[in-house]
Design an enzyme around this catalytic site. Structure first.
Site, PDB file in Angstrom:
ATOM      1  N   PHE A 180       0.807  -1.226   0.000  1.00 41.60           N
ATOM      2  CA  PHE A 180       0.000   0.000   0.000  1.00 41.60           C
ATOM      3  C   PHE A 180       0.837   1.271   0.000  1.00 41.60           C
ATOM      4  O   PHE A 180       0.353   2.320  -0.425  1.00 41.60           O
ATOM      5  CB  PHE A 180      -0.936   0.016   1.222  1.00 41.60           C
ATOM      6  CG  PHE A 180      -0.248   0.333   2.534  1.00 41.60           C
ATOM      7  CD1 PHE A 180       0.011   1.647   2.911  1.00 41.60           C
ATOM      8  CD2 PHE A 180       0.143  -0.680   3.391  1.00 41.60           C
ATOM      9  CE1 PHE A 180       0.651   1.935   4.115  1.00 41.60           C
ATOM     10  CE2 PHE A 180       0.772  -0.399   4.590  1.00 41.60           C
ATOM     11  CZ  PHE A 180       1.037   0.911   4.954  1.00 41.60           C
ATOM     12  N   CYS A 203       9.502   1.800   3.356  1.00 39.84           N
ATOM     13  CA  CYS A 203      10.433   0.758   3.790  1.00 39.84           C
ATOM     14  C   CYS A 203      11.847   1.298   3.916  1.00 39.84           C
ATOM     15  O   CYS A 203      12.701   0.654   4.523  1.00 39.84           O
ATOM     16  CB  CYS A 203      10.393  -0.417   2.822  1.00 39.84           C
ATOM     17  SG  CYS A 203      11.039  -0.054   1.172  1.00 39.84           S
ATOM     18  N   GLU A 256      -5.150  -3.956  -1.349  1.00 40.07           N
ATOM     19  CA  GLU A 256      -6.578  -3.650  -1.326  1.00 40.07           C
ATOM     20  C   GLU A 256      -6.879  -2.337  -0.613  1.00 40.07           C
ATOM     21  O   GLU A 256      -8.009  -1.849  -0.660  1.00 40.07           O
ATOM     22  CB  GLU A 256      -7.372  -4.795  -0.684  1.00 40.07           C
ATOM     23  CG  GLU A 256      -6.939  -5.222   0.693  1.00 40.07           C
ATOM     24  CD  GLU A 256      -5.883  -6.320   0.688  1.00 40.07           C
ATOM     25  OE1 GLU A 256      -5.984  -7.210   1.542  1.00 40.07           O
ATOM     26  OE2 GLU A 256      -4.967  -6.275  -0.162  1.00 40.07           O
ATOM     27  N   LYS A 290      -1.281  -7.807  -8.509  1.00 43.27           N
ATOM     28  CA  LYS A 290      -2.226  -7.839  -7.395  1.00 43.27           C
ATOM     29  C   LYS A 290      -1.827  -6.713  -6.451  1.00 43.27           C
ATOM     30  O   LYS A 290      -0.943  -6.858  -5.626  1.00 43.27           O
ATOM     31  CB  LYS A 290      -2.164  -9.192  -6.675  1.00 43.27           C
ATOM     32  CG  LYS A 290      -3.441  -9.605  -5.936  1.00 43.27           C
ATOM     33  CD  LYS A 290      -3.844  -8.681  -4.812  1.00 43.27           C
ATOM     34  CE  LYS A 290      -2.941  -8.764  -3.614  1.00 43.27           C
ATOM     35  NZ  LYS A 290      -3.422  -7.860  -2.493  1.00 43.27           N
ATOM     36  N   SER A 299       5.703  -6.740   4.191  1.00 42.47           N
ATOM     37  CA  SER A 299       6.316  -7.024   5.488  1.00 42.47           C
ATOM     38  C   SER A 299       7.146  -8.300   5.437  1.00 42.47           C
ATOM     39  O   SER A 299       6.932  -9.164   4.580  1.00 42.47           O
ATOM     40  CB  SER A 299       5.232  -7.158   6.563  1.00 42.47           C
ATOM     41  OG  SER A 299       4.467  -8.343   6.341  1.00 42.47           O
ATOM     42  N   GLU A 348       9.169  -2.942  13.349  1.00 41.71           N
ATOM     43  CA  GLU A 348       9.040  -2.012  12.226  1.00 41.71           C
ATOM     44  C   GLU A 348       7.728  -1.252  12.413  1.00 41.71           C
ATOM     45  O   GLU A 348       6.649  -1.738  12.080  1.00 41.71           O
ATOM     46  CB  GLU A 348       9.036  -2.741  10.880  1.00 41.71           C
ATOM     47  CG  GLU A 348       8.993  -1.771   9.701  1.00 41.71           C
ATOM     48  CD  GLU A 348       8.859  -2.464   8.359  1.00 41.71           C
ATOM     49  OE1 GLU A 348       9.194  -1.834   7.342  1.00 41.71           O
ATOM     50  OE2 GLU A 348       8.397  -3.623   8.316  1.00 41.71           O
TER      51      GLU A 348
END
Length: 499
Positions: A153, A285, A180, A177, A230, A384
């Site tokens: 995301f 990240c 969402e 993909k 992740s 994190e």
């Protein structure tokens, strides 16, 4: 309040016309309003899309010339550059990051598309003449077939653009993909590929959750998977994908450290810490989340950082603010929970829960926050956090700071701030991290280099984009040939053309 808009899959160049058994809400994080209802794909639908992509690849794209592929890539690059403000607005509406940051995201993705435009050169093989009498040997690289991209995301446009242009340039068919949480940016970018002339079926967008991911990982016609997310999910994707015989590059999480030595320019370091810690609400990240201060610089550096934090405005990303909301209420609440420090010596210096926000409605806001005297063993250090929380870790020496970084299970990005060239050179050689910045807080490489970390930040052998990306999306073949008689062509005095 308007009704949520339906968001659906793009298959063979057109929106899906079916009816989804399950949907997922999409929100505007700045207002808390549900703006979309996302169709979630079943495993059966994923398998149908894989079959569509494979048929398109077999029928046309694997045989399409490099000249034609490059023409499509150049047109896509032109369209993306023209529409980047439109794409950025879509990102801000669903992710929440400020518009300037969203435009920067698209621009960095554009760099990979530009790199992929050089695919005729990047796919050149080697040739050895007369290795034996009248025998030649040469190497070529060919496409894999259907490949999947599963993106996160936090960069809904840039991360797909790390992979898709190179995969398509190399002759593959692609299924994306996206997350969402903010799916519309991928749909918007996919529409540009169709406008650029990419044949239907070569790029497909499938929306979904774990069911769709598992279907991609299990389908035997999906030859390779690129993932960013992740570390636990990256590990899962890698293990399940490779168990099914797939090539997998799975980029995981991070805990990025910024080591500040006593001789550093503290104004530069303070600017860098604020920029790298709170840009995109810390949902990067490559964000700096652990500021490692070699004493005696901690106190003066903290004061400079606090002064800069006090000037930041948090609010709706469309209003010219410095930092937007977090992507969901659940994520905002989880990040905010790290500001409830337990008795262990850590001290909250700036609590972002207490700020005022420039926004309407009930958005998912948390202002920049600063915690001092954090140490390993505390969740503020070990986890994190993926939000606008900067932790200060005090160390007595360079060696102590280096050990702290190298002991971390993550190895994505790191930075050192110093005016000592010898210390910087020693750091770049000794630190166990994949991407290193010297007086640069977020060392994201240019597209012609490759992006990726070490240790628990990467599963698989290949980093994203650059030549590693080209090799990931192709497979090598070596041909040994002997021709007993020369061949002859007909007469043609016209200027030779590539088609």
């Amino acid at each position: 309040m308007s009704s949520p808009q339906r968001i659906t899959h793009l298959i063979a160049g057109s929106p899906w016309e079916g009816t989804a058994e399950r949907t997922s809400p999409v929100y505007n994080p700045a207002t808390g309003e549900q703006t979309g209802a996302l169709d979630l794909a079943s495993a059966a639908l994923v398998d149908d899309v894989v079959a569509t992509a494979k048929a398109a690849w077999v029928a046309e794209w694997q045989h399409t010339s490099l000249t034609r592929r490059t023409q499509v890539l150049f047109k896509f690059r032109e369209l993306l550059n023209e529409r980047k403000e439109e794409i950025a607005a879509v990102i801000t509406a669903e992710h929440g990051k400020v518009l300037s940051d969203a435009i920067g995201e698209v621009t960095r993705g554009l760099e990979v598309a530009e790199f992929a435009c050089g695919i005729p050169h990047l796919l050149k093989g080697g040739f050895s003449e007369n290795v034996s009498t009248k025998v030649d040997v040469y190497s070529i690289r060919q496409s894999l077939g259907v490949v999947a991209v599963i993106s996160p995301f936090n960069f809904p446009a840039m991360v797909p653009l790390w992979f898709v242009p190179i995969a398509i340039a190399c002759g593959n068919a692609v299924i994306i993909k996206p997350s969402e949480k903010d799916p519309s940016a991928v749909n918007a970018v996919a529409a540009l590929w169709k406008e650029a002339g990419l044949p239907d079926g070569i790029l497909n967008v499938v929306h979904g959750d774990k069911e769709a991911v598992d279907a991609l990982l299990d389908n035997p016609d999906v030859r390779a998977v690129s993932f960013v997310g992740s570390t636990p999910i990256a590990k899962y994707v890698y293990e399940r994908g490779t168990a099914n015989g797939k090539r997998v590059q799975a980029l995981g999480g991070a805990k990025n450290h910024m080591l500040v030595l006593p001789d550093a320019d503290l104004d530069l370091a303070a600017d860098a810490a604020v920029n790298a810690g709170f840009g995109s609400a810390g949902e990067r990240c490559m964000a700096i989340s652990a500021l490692v201060a070699v004493e005696p610089v901690a106190d003066p550096l903290i004061e400079k950082i606090k002064d800069r934090m006090g000037k930041l405005v948090t609010g709706d990303g469309t209003r010219g603010t410095d930092m937007g909301p977090l992507v969901t209420k659940a994520h905002r609440d989880k990040v905010a929970s790290y500001l409830d420090v337990e008795d262990g010596g850590a001290e909250v210096l700036v609590d972002g829960r207490e700020a005022d926000f420039d926004a309407d409605g009930d958005g998912f806001f948390l202002a920049p926050s600063l915690i001092d005297k954090v140490a390993p063993g505390m969740p503020q250090y070990d986890d994190e956090i993926f939000g606008p929380v900067l932790s200060v870790v005090r160390v007595a020496s360079y060696d102590e700071g280096l050990k702290l970084i190298n002991d971390s299970p993550f190895g994505n990005g790191t930075a050192i701030f110093t005016n000592d060239g010898g210390a910087a050179r020693r750091f770049q050689n000794e630190v166990e991290v994949g991407m290193v910045g010297i007086n640069v807080p977020i060392p994201v490489p240019m597209a012609y280099f490759s992006f990726g970390g070490w240790k628990a930040s990467l599963f698989g052998d290949s980093h994203a984009h650059g030549m590693e990306g080209v090799h990931f999306f192709t497979r090598g073949k070596v041909v040994t040939s002997r021709w007993l008689d020369p061949s002859h062509g007909g007469l043609n005095l016209g200027f030779p053309q590539n088609v």
